[in-house]
Structures are given as structure tokens and as C-alpha cells.
Design a protein around this motif. Sequence first.
Motif, PDB file in Angstrom:
ATOM      1  N   GLN A   1       5.609 -34.124  -4.301  1.00 46.63           N
ATOM      2  CA  GLN A   1       6.844 -34.185  -5.090  1.00 46.63           C
ATOM      3  C   GLN A   1       7.015 -32.945  -5.964  1.00 46.63           C
ATOM      4  O   GLN A   1       8.137 -32.554  -6.279  1.00 46.63           O
ATOM      5  CB  GLN A   1       6.852 -35.451  -5.943  1.00 46.63           C
ATOM      6  CG  GLN A   1       6.973 -36.733  -5.107  1.00 46.63           C
ATOM      7  CD  GLN A   1       7.102 -37.981  -5.960  1.00 46.63           C
ATOM      8  OE1 GLN A   1       7.918 -38.026  -6.878  1.00 46.63           O
ATOM      9  NE2 GLN A   1       6.296 -38.988  -5.673  1.00 46.63           N
ATOM     10  N   ASP A   2       5.908 -32.304  -6.332  1.00 44.70           N
ATOM     11  CA  ASP A   2       5.995 -31.065  -7.101  1.00 44.70           C
ATOM     12  C   ASP A   2       6.590 -29.926  -6.279  1.00 44.70           C
ATOM     13  O   ASP A   2       7.063 -28.936  -6.823  1.00 44.70           O
ATOM     14  CB  ASP A   2       4.612 -30.649  -7.605  1.00 44.70           C
ATOM     15  CG  ASP A   2       4.052 -31.638  -8.625  1.00 44.70           C
ATOM     16  OD1 ASP A   2       4.835 -32.476  -9.118  1.00 44.70           O
ATOM     17  OD2 ASP A   2       2.844 -31.583  -8.908  1.00 44.70           O
ATOM     18  N   PHE A   3       6.542 -30.072  -4.943  1.00 49.60           N
ATOM     19  CA  PHE A   3       7.113 -29.055  -4.066  1.00 49.60           C
ATOM     20  C   PHE A   3       8.488 -29.476  -3.539  1.00 49.60           C
ATOM     21  O   PHE A   3       8.998 -28.887  -2.590  1.00 49.60           O
ATOM     22  CB  PHE A   3       6.177 -28.790  -2.882  1.00 49.60           C
ATOM     23  CG  PHE A   3       4.882 -28.132  -3.258  1.00 49.60           C
ATOM     24  CD1 PHE A   3       4.822 -26.769  -3.509  1.00 49.60           C
ATOM     25  CD2 PHE A   3       3.712 -28.869  -3.363  1.00 49.60           C
ATOM     26  CE1 PHE A   3       3.628 -26.153  -3.844  1.00 49.60           C
ATOM     27  CE2 PHE A   3       2.510 -28.265  -3.695  1.00 49.60           C
ATOM     28  CZ  PHE A   3       2.468 -26.906  -3.948  1.00 49.60           C
ATOM     29  N   GLY A   4       9.078 -30.507  -4.138  1.00 50.00           N
ATOM     30  CA  GLY A   4      10.435 -30.896  -3.788  1.00 50.00           C
ATOM     31  C   GLY A   4      10.558 -31.961  -2.723  1.00 50.00           C
ATOM     32  O   GLY A   4      11.662 -32.196  -2.219  1.00 50.00           O
ATOM     33  N   VAL A   5       9.441 -32.620  -2.368  1.00 47.09           N
ATOM     34  CA  VAL A   5       9.507 -33.700  -1.380  1.00 47.09           C
ATOM     35  C   VAL A   5       9.847 -35.000  -2.104  1.00 47.09           C
ATOM     36  O   VAL A   5       9.096 -35.443  -2.980  1.00 47.09           O
ATOM     37  CB  VAL A   5       8.184 -33.846  -0.617  1.00 47.09           C
ATOM     38  CG1 VAL A   5       8.276 -34.980   0.401  1.00 47.09           C
ATOM     39  CG2 VAL A   5       7.819 -32.541   0.078  1.00 47.09           C
TER      40      VAL A   5
ATOM     41  N   ALA B   1       4.333 -20.795  -3.416  1.00 48.60           N
ATOM     42  CA  ALA B   1       5.336 -21.673  -2.800  1.00 48.60           C
ATOM     43  C   ALA B   1       6.341 -22.204  -3.818  1.00 48.60           C
ATOM     44  O   ALA B   1       5.953 -22.884  -4.768  1.00 48.60           O
ATOM     45  CB  ALA B   1       4.649 -22.841  -2.103  1.00 48.60           C
ATOM     46  N   PRO B   2       7.658 -21.954  -3.618  1.00 47.10           N
ATOM     47  CA  PRO B   2       8.683 -22.569  -4.470  1.00 47.10           C
ATOM     48  C   PRO B   2       9.132 -23.928  -3.933  1.00 47.10           C
ATOM     49  O   PRO B   2       9.778 -24.683  -4.657  1.00 47.10           O
ATOM     50  CB  PRO B   2       9.826 -21.553  -4.414  1.00 47.10           C
ATOM     51  CG  PRO B   2       9.703 -20.936  -3.058  1.00 47.10           C
ATOM     52  CD  PRO B   2       8.230 -20.918  -2.725  1.00 47.10           C
ATOM     53  N   ASN B   3       8.821 -24.211  -2.649  1.00 42.67           N
ATOM     54  CA  ASN B   3       9.253 -25.474  -2.050  1.00 42.67           C
ATOM     55  C   ASN B   3       8.336 -25.813  -0.877  1.00 42.67           C
ATOM     56  O   ASN B   3       7.425 -25.057  -0.527  1.00 42.67           O
ATOM     57  CB  ASN B   3      10.722 -25.400  -1.591  1.00 42.67           C
ATOM     58  CG  ASN B   3      10.974 -24.229  -0.655  1.00 42.67           C
ATOM     59  OD1 ASN B   3      10.291 -24.060   0.356  1.00 42.67           O
ATOM     60  ND2 ASN B   3      11.952 -23.389  -1.010  1.00 42.67           N
ATOM     61  N   TRP B   4       8.596 -26.968  -0.273  1.00 41.44           N
ATOM     62  CA  TRP B   4       7.720 -27.483   0.791  1.00 41.44           C
ATOM     63  C   TRP B   4       7.782 -26.642   2.057  1.00 41.44           C
ATOM     64  O   TRP B   4       6.844 -26.644   2.856  1.00 41.44           O
ATOM     65  CB  TRP B   4       8.096 -28.934   1.104  1.00 41.44           C
ATOM     66  CG  TRP B   4       7.078 -29.678   1.907  1.00 41.44           C
ATOM     67  CD1 TRP B   4       7.203 -30.135   3.182  1.00 41.44           C
ATOM     68  CD2 TRP B   4       5.762 -30.079   1.481  1.00 41.44           C
ATOM     69  NE1 TRP B   4       6.061 -30.791   3.582  1.00 41.44           N
ATOM     70  CE2 TRP B   4       5.155 -30.775   2.546  1.00 41.44           C
ATOM     71  CE3 TRP B   4       5.037 -29.918   0.293  1.00 41.44           C
ATOM     72  CZ2 TRP B   4       3.869 -31.307   2.475  1.00 41.44           C
ATOM     73  CZ3 TRP B   4       3.756 -30.455   0.215  1.00 41.44           C
ATOM     74  CH2 TRP B   4       3.185 -31.119   1.305  1.00 41.44           C
ATOM     75  N   TRP B   5       8.869 -25.894   2.266  1.00 41.90           N
ATOM     76  CA  TRP B   5       8.962 -25.058   3.461  1.00 41.90           C
ATOM     77  C   TRP B   5       7.883 -23.985   3.465  1.00 41.90           C
ATOM     78  O   TRP B   5       7.404 -23.581   4.534  1.00 41.90           O
ATOM     79  CB  TRP B   5      10.359 -24.426   3.559  1.00 41.90           C
ATOM     80  CG  TRP B   5      11.427 -25.433   3.857  1.00 41.90           C
ATOM     81  CD1 TRP B   5      12.370 -25.921   2.997  1.00 41.90           C
ATOM     82  CD2 TRP B   5      11.649 -26.099   5.102  1.00 41.90           C
ATOM     83  NE1 TRP B   5      13.170 -26.845   3.614  1.00 41.90           N
ATOM     84  CE2 TRP B   5      12.749 -26.982   4.915  1.00 41.90           C
ATOM     85  CE3 TRP B   5      11.043 -26.046   6.350  1.00 41.90           C
ATOM     86  CZ2 TRP B   5      13.243 -27.781   5.940  1.00 41.90           C
ATOM     87  CZ3 TRP B   5      11.532 -26.861   7.369  1.00 41.90           C
ATOM     88  CH2 TRP B   5      12.612 -27.702   7.155  1.00 41.90           C
ATOM     89  N   TRP B   6       7.496 -23.511   2.305  1.00 43.92           N
ATOM     90  CA  TRP B   6       6.408 -22.534   2.236  1.00 43.92           C
ATOM     91  C   TRP B   6       5.089 -23.181   2.644  1.00 43.92           C
ATOM     92  O   TRP B   6       4.221 -22.536   3.241  1.00 43.92           O
ATOM     93  CB  TRP B   6       6.308 -21.959   0.828  1.00 43.92           C
ATOM     94  CG  TRP B   6       7.343 -20.907   0.533  1.00 43.92           C
ATOM     95  CD1 TRP B   6       8.691 -21.018   0.683  1.00 43.92           C
ATOM     96  CD2 TRP B   6       7.099 -19.587   0.030  1.00 43.92           C
ATOM     97  NE1 TRP B   6       9.307 -19.856   0.286  1.00 43.92           N
ATOM     98  CE2 TRP B   6       8.349 -18.960  -0.120  1.00 43.92           C
ATOM     99  CE3 TRP B   6       5.955 -18.882  -0.328  1.00 43.92           C
ATOM    100  CZ2 TRP B   6       8.494 -17.660  -0.593  1.00 43.92           C
ATOM    101  CZ3 TRP B   6       6.077 -17.587  -0.813  1.00 43.92           C
ATOM    102  CH2 TRP B   6       7.335 -16.983  -0.924  1.00 43.92           C
TER     103      TRP B   6
ATOM    104  N   ARG C   1      -2.778 -24.879  -7.677  1.00 50.49           N
ATOM    105  CA  ARG C   1      -2.448 -23.593  -7.053  1.00 50.49           C
ATOM    106  C   ARG C   1      -3.579 -22.581  -7.216  1.00 50.49           C
ATOM    107  O   ARG C   1      -3.971 -21.914  -6.252  1.00 50.49           O
ATOM    108  CB  ARG C   1      -1.140 -23.054  -7.630  1.00 50.49           C
ATOM    109  CG  ARG C   1       0.088 -23.881  -7.221  1.00 50.49           C
ATOM    110  CD  ARG C   1       1.351 -23.275  -7.810  1.00 50.49           C
ATOM    111  NE  ARG C   1       2.507 -24.129  -7.640  1.00 50.49           N
ATOM    112  CZ  ARG C   1       3.499 -23.908  -6.774  1.00 50.49           C
ATOM    113  NH1 ARG C   1       3.453 -22.865  -5.986  1.00 50.49           N
ATOM    114  NH2 ARG C   1       4.531 -24.730  -6.697  1.00 50.49           N
TER     115      ARG C   1
END
Length: 425
Positions: free
Chosen positions: A48-52, A108-113, A177
Motif C-alpha cells: 500500500q505504500d507503493f500505491g497498491v 520506486a515512486p509506485n508499484w510499476w517500479w 528501502r
Amino acid sequence: MSPVQAAAGAYQRGIARNSGQFLLQTSQVFFVGLVIGMERTVLPSLAQDFGVAKGAFLFLASFVISFGLVKGALNLVAGSLSDRVGRKRVLLIGWIAGIPIPLLIFFAPNWWWIIAANVFLGINQAFTWTMTVTSQIDLAGSRQRGLAVGINEAVGYLGMGVAGLATGYLAVLYGPRWTLLLFGLGVVLLALVLLLRVRDTIAWVHAEHGAHPVSSPPSKRSWMQSFLEVSFQNPRYRAFCQAGVANKVADTLVWVLFPLYFLEHAMGVVAIGWITGVYGAVWGLSQLWTGYLADRIGRKIPIVSGFFLLSAGLAATALVQGFVLWMSTALIMGLGMALLYPNLVAAMSDTAPPLERGRILGVYRYWRDTGYAIGGLLLGLVAQWSNEILPAIWATAGIVALSGLWVALAVKETHPRPVQKKGNV
């Protein structure tokens, strides 16, 4: 003395005869296990910290789907490529591909990374783990394949368990991280330093082939013909390939959904690290004797027993609650994996011609590791559809049990016990 005889004498097989190189390959696979293990505790718990979004199980599983697709496909490339250019060069490429993994996670700014990082993880694991197990089989004698694979998988999954537990503690102390950045870069650097002393084992392969005058010449089959035969046409190989898929579906469940399932039941990151770490460590350490066991009693009994034990552990995880009980079910699952996992590889190797071993194992490992993608897609859809994780656990238990039944009914023993002549002591 002919050149063939000279080569056979210079490159004799056997773990004891090649203990120095075998130990170096063992250290390499320990680092391979550390790289994949460092993600298992931390990333799913922090999705969730990565936007999921909560409940977005399929999107969460996408990082394992990308890993499985890449690793599965490159297992094919690694196996055939190593037969042509040697094992060490492919191993080097794998470690270079490991460098971006902790960097992408750190920035990583989001889950895609994270998905992109796992593309590199797939390259790393396909090239490095495939090469270490293939090289150790090259070095071992034909009566020691189970032991060689058992040692390889034991140390690799021990590294996975150690990394899962260590990063769980370190993430609490220093943040996820920074933990994954420094841990990951340190592991890759140490592996590259030790790689300088590793010798290419392709010379042992040619010596093994040359030492048997009746050995068949290298196959003239195309890559696609070999892929179709191993995947679909040969009933023994076909059964082992589906078994590889099934055990990786189970491992996907542990990797992706178990951390979330335990979080829902008030387990913290450290407790989750212990549960998944016990699973990985028992899986790893037990392979030191399960591979040796299969050299003595055959492959089929350990493989089938392992599938049913793994299925029982999954079902028990769904039925019980509490840290101590889940530690126990993790132990059962780890033992089941230890019985089946190295012996599937050894069984595939038993009947593979030496000069085609890399290619045949590459096809098997393609299907086995594509099981991550199949498992991520299947279990993600089940959890998404039901909006809970428990049905995915039951589905996995059923898949694993049916896979074991397939092997039990369709496969004859590939490594029968030698018949002792009367009067032999």
C-alpha cells in the motif's frame, strides 16, 4: 593416450574430486537465494505504500507474474546458451542483471517500479540459479545427482529463508528501502568477487560425453522440437513439467498472499519473517538429505510424498490460527518442498543425454518458473473474485494434491536402486 582419454582423466566427475569448485558454486547459489529472499517479507507487506489499493490482489501479484514470465522464458535461453558458450559467462550475465534490483526498489515512486525490478530479478534468477545447479550436476558423478541438486537447492533456499528473516528485522530498524538497497548491492558485489575463482564446467560435460563411446551424438532436433517433446510429447517429462508448475503455484501463494493473510490476523512484519523464514530454511536445509535419500531409494517416492505433505501443510494453514501453529504448518510445507523440489530436477537429469542436459533442464525450468506467473494470475483472480485470501489457499492445496497424484500414476522410477548380486557384501 588419446585426447578424449586425457580429457576424461583431467575432468573426472564426483563431488569429492571437485570439492573446491563445488564449494564455490555452492557459495554462488547461497547469494542467489539471498537476492530473491530479501523481497519476500518486506514488499508484499508494504504494497500500500507503493500505491497498491487494499484488496487489489491481482495488481499486487503482478510483480511475481512479471518475475515468473521473465525467469521462465530465460531459463530456456540460459540452458541452451550455456551448452554453447559455457556456464560461467551466463552466470556473469545473471549477476550483472542483479545490480538494478535494489536501486529500482529504493527509488520506486509506485508499484510499476517494483514490477520493473522483478523483471531484472527474473533475469538474475534464471541465469544464476540455472547455471549453479547445472554446473553442480556437471561436476557430480551420475550416482550423486540427487545429492548435488539437494545441496544446491538446500543452500539456495537456506539463503532465501535467512534473507527473509534478516530483512524483516532490518526493515523495522532502518526502513525497508535502505535495507533492501544495502543488502541487495552487498550480496551482488560479494557474488561477483567470488565468481572470479569459478571455473567453467562445460569441460566436464565434454569429458563425460567423450568417456562413453556408445553415447549418442548431439541431437539434430531444433529448439522447438526439443521444447515440444519435453513439454508435451514425452509422458515422463510432461508429468515432471506440470509438477514444476504446481509447486511454484504454491510458492507464489507463500510469497504474495501469505504475508497479507498473516497481517489480517494481527501478525507483524517480524512474525511474518519468522513464518516465511522457517518455510524457506526447512525447505533449504532438509534438501541436504532428501536429495541423498533419492539417490538411495529412487526419485518417485520422495517426489509424490512431498506433494502430499505440501498439500497437507497448505490445508492446515487454512484451518488453524496463531503464530506457533502457523510456524508448524510452515515447517510441514518446507519439508514437503524439500522432498519434491530437488528430486524433480534430478529425475529430469537421470535420462537426459549429457550434451543436451542444459537444454532439457532449461525446458523443465521454463515450465517450473512460469508457474510463478500462472500462480500469480490464478491466485490473484481467485482472491480478487472472492475478496479474501482463504479460497486461494484451498485452491492451491487442491492443485498440489492433484499434481502429486499425476506423478504417482504417470511416471515410472527414473533412478531404480541397483540390484546387488548374490554373494556381494
